[in-house]
Design a protein around this motif. Structure first.
Motif, PDB file in Angstrom:
ATOM      1  N   PHE A 150     -15.673 128.567  95.778  1.00  0.00           N
ATOM      2  CA  PHE A 150     -15.008 127.440  95.779  1.00  0.00           C
ATOM      3  C   PHE A 150     -13.349 127.526  95.005  1.00  0.00           C
ATOM      4  O   PHE A 150     -13.107 128.723  95.617  1.00  0.00           O
ATOM      5  N   TRP A 151     -12.953 126.316  95.077  1.00  0.00           N
ATOM      6  CA  TRP A 151     -11.737 126.651  94.809  1.00  0.00           C
ATOM      7  C   TRP A 151     -11.215 125.571  93.309  1.00  0.00           C
ATOM      8  O   TRP A 151     -12.109 124.967  93.549  1.00  0.00           O
ATOM      9  N   SER A 152     -10.432 126.193  93.123  1.00  0.00           N
ATOM     10  CA  SER A 152      -9.945 125.880  91.841  1.00  0.00           C
ATOM     11  C   SER A 152      -9.204 126.194  90.510  1.00  0.00           C
ATOM     12  O   SER A 152      -9.806 127.738  90.463  1.00  0.00           O
ATOM     13  N   HIS A 153      -8.100 126.060  90.023  1.00  0.00           N
ATOM     14  CA  HIS A 153      -7.567 126.140  88.482  1.00  0.00           C
ATOM     15  C   HIS A 153      -6.632 126.104  88.027  1.00  0.00           C
ATOM     16  O   HIS A 153      -5.829 125.337  89.609  1.00  0.00           O
ATOM     17  N   SER A 154      -5.843 126.261  86.950  1.00  0.00           N
ATOM     18  CA  SER A 154      -4.886 125.739  87.009  1.00  0.00           C
ATOM     19  C   SER A 154      -3.945 126.768  86.186  1.00  0.00           C
ATOM     20  O   SER A 154      -3.788 127.811  86.472  1.00  0.00           O
ATOM     21  N   ALA A 188     -10.582 138.738  87.404  1.00  0.00           N
ATOM     22  CA  ALA A 188     -11.937 138.519  87.325  1.00  0.00           C
ATOM     23  C   ALA A 188     -12.921 138.653  86.106  1.00  0.00           C
ATOM     24  O   ALA A 188     -12.441 138.449  85.562  1.00  0.00           O
ATOM     25  N   ASP A 189     -13.925 137.743  85.839  1.00  0.00           N
ATOM     26  CA  ASP A 189     -14.496 137.788  84.251  1.00  0.00           C
ATOM     27  C   ASP A 189     -15.763 137.726  85.254  1.00  0.00           C
ATOM     28  O   ASP A 189     -16.314 137.175  86.306  1.00  0.00           O
ATOM     29  N   GLN A 190     -16.874 136.929  84.002  1.00  0.00           N
ATOM     30  CA  GLN A 190     -18.171 136.933  83.645  1.00  0.00           C
ATOM     31  C   GLN A 190     -18.781 136.340  82.840  1.00  0.00           C
ATOM     32  O   GLN A 190     -18.355 136.225  81.933  1.00  0.00           O
ATOM     33  N   GLY A 191     -20.239 135.940  82.890  1.00  0.00           N
ATOM     34  CA  GLY A 191     -20.385 135.150  82.042  1.00  0.00           C
ATOM     35  C   GLY A 191     -22.198 135.090  83.094  1.00  0.00           C
ATOM     36  O   GLY A 191     -22.895 135.667  83.836  1.00  0.00           O
ATOM     37  N   LYS A 192     -23.085 134.810  81.734  1.00  0.00           N
ATOM     38  CA  LYS A 192     -24.044 134.735  81.803  1.00  0.00           C
ATOM     39  C   LYS A 192     -24.964 133.799  83.138  1.00  0.00           C
ATOM     40  O   LYS A 192     -25.983 133.325  83.130  1.00  0.00           O
ATOM     41  N   SER A 247     -15.508 129.559  83.616  1.00  0.00           N
ATOM     42  CA  SER A 247     -14.559 128.876  82.409  1.00  0.00           C
ATOM     43  C   SER A 247     -13.940 130.385  81.973  1.00  0.00           C
ATOM     44  O   SER A 247     -12.335 129.894  81.647  1.00  0.00           O
ATOM     45  N   ARG A 248     -14.462 131.514  81.944  1.00  0.00           N
ATOM     46  CA  ARG A 248     -13.534 133.007  81.679  1.00  0.00           C
ATOM     47  C   ARG A 248     -12.828 132.969  82.973  1.00  0.00           C
ATOM     48  O   ARG A 248     -11.917 133.253  82.127  1.00  0.00           O
ATOM     49  N   LEU A 249     -13.052 132.962  83.663  1.00  0.00           N
ATOM     50  CA  LEU A 249     -12.490 133.660  84.828  1.00  0.00           C
ATOM     51  C   LEU A 249     -10.486 131.864  84.814  1.00  0.00           C
ATOM     52  O   LEU A 249      -9.824 132.289  85.060  1.00  0.00           O
ATOM     53  N   LYS A 250     -11.283 131.007  84.465  1.00  0.00           N
ATOM     54  CA  LYS A 250      -9.714 129.816  84.338  1.00  0.00           C
ATOM     55  C   LYS A 250      -9.440 130.472  83.412  1.00  0.00           C
ATOM     56  O   LYS A 250      -7.471 130.689  83.198  1.00  0.00           O
ATOM     57  N   ILE A 251      -9.732 130.956  82.024  1.00  0.00           N
ATOM     58  CA  ILE A 251      -8.856 130.945  81.083  1.00  0.00           C
ATOM     59  C   ILE A 251      -8.378 132.573  81.361  1.00  0.00           C
ATOM     60  O   ILE A 251      -7.319 132.591  81.174  1.00  0.00           O
ATOM     61  N   GLY A 252      -8.645 133.530  82.205  1.00  0.00           N
ATOM     62  CA  GLY A 252      -8.114 134.405  82.301  1.00  0.00           C
ATOM     63  C   GLY A 252      -7.419 134.420  83.802  1.00  0.00           C
ATOM     64  O   GLY A 252      -5.830 134.953  83.029  1.00  0.00           O
ATOM     65  N   LEU A 253      -7.175 132.889  84.416  1.00  0.00           N
ATOM     66  CA  LEU A 253      -5.705 132.785  85.376  1.00  0.00           C
ATOM     67  C   LEU A 253      -5.110 132.630  84.962  1.00  0.00           C
ATOM     68  O   LEU A 253      -3.731 132.827  85.489  1.00  0.00           O
ATOM     69  N   GLU A 283       0.829 132.314  83.106  1.00  0.00           N
ATOM     70  CA  GLU A 283       1.660 132.842  82.047  1.00  0.00           C
ATOM     71  C   GLU A 283       2.235 132.977  81.789  1.00  0.00           C
ATOM     72  O   GLU A 283       3.501 133.639  81.815  1.00  0.00           O
ATOM     73  N   THR A 284       2.040 135.242  82.007  1.00  0.00           N
ATOM     74  CA  THR A 284       2.531 136.051  81.978  1.00  0.00           C
ATOM     75  C   THR A 284       3.121 136.194  82.741  1.00  0.00           C
ATOM     76  O   THR A 284       4.856 136.646  82.802  1.00  0.00           O
TER      77      THR A 284
END
Length: 100
Positions: A10-14, A47-51, A58-64, A69-70
């Motif tokens: 899928f496509w999406s992040h900010s 990359a990230d993971q979740g249950k 959601s966790r991937l979006k935070i990581g991205l 930002e960095t």
């Protein structure tokens, strides 16, 4: 493909640019490995993971967000930053309604 592992794309992040919020599309692969869902941004390899699928996304979006930002913090300030659009051919084998 590993047996019992399903893939979805899928496509999406900010990202943030010059203190303004900007949406950015990216290609993400999501699959289930045992009890975990894994989400990988194919452009950055973040990359990230979740249950659940939603938690992994959601966790991937935070990581991205943190990744970009960095990246923006270490850019040379005297050089212009641009976002470009690239047309990608349809692979024809995606079951996702978001990829035509």
């Amino acid at each position: 493909m590993t047996e019992g592992v399903t893939f979805d794309i899928f496509w999406s992040h900010s990202i943030y640019e010059k203190r303004q919020h900007r949406n950015m599309d990216t290609l993400v692969q999501i699959y289930q490995d045992g009890e975990w869902y894994i989400a990988i941004d194919l452009a950055t390899k973040v990359a990230d993971q979740g249950k659940t699928r939603e938690e992994a996304i959601s966790r991937l979006k935070i990581g991205l967000k943190e990744h970009y930002e960095t990246l923006l913090e270490i850019l040379e300030k005297d050089k212009k930053l641009e976002i470009i659009t690239v047309e990608v051919p349809n692979s024809g084998n995606s079951s996702s309604p978001l990829i035509a």
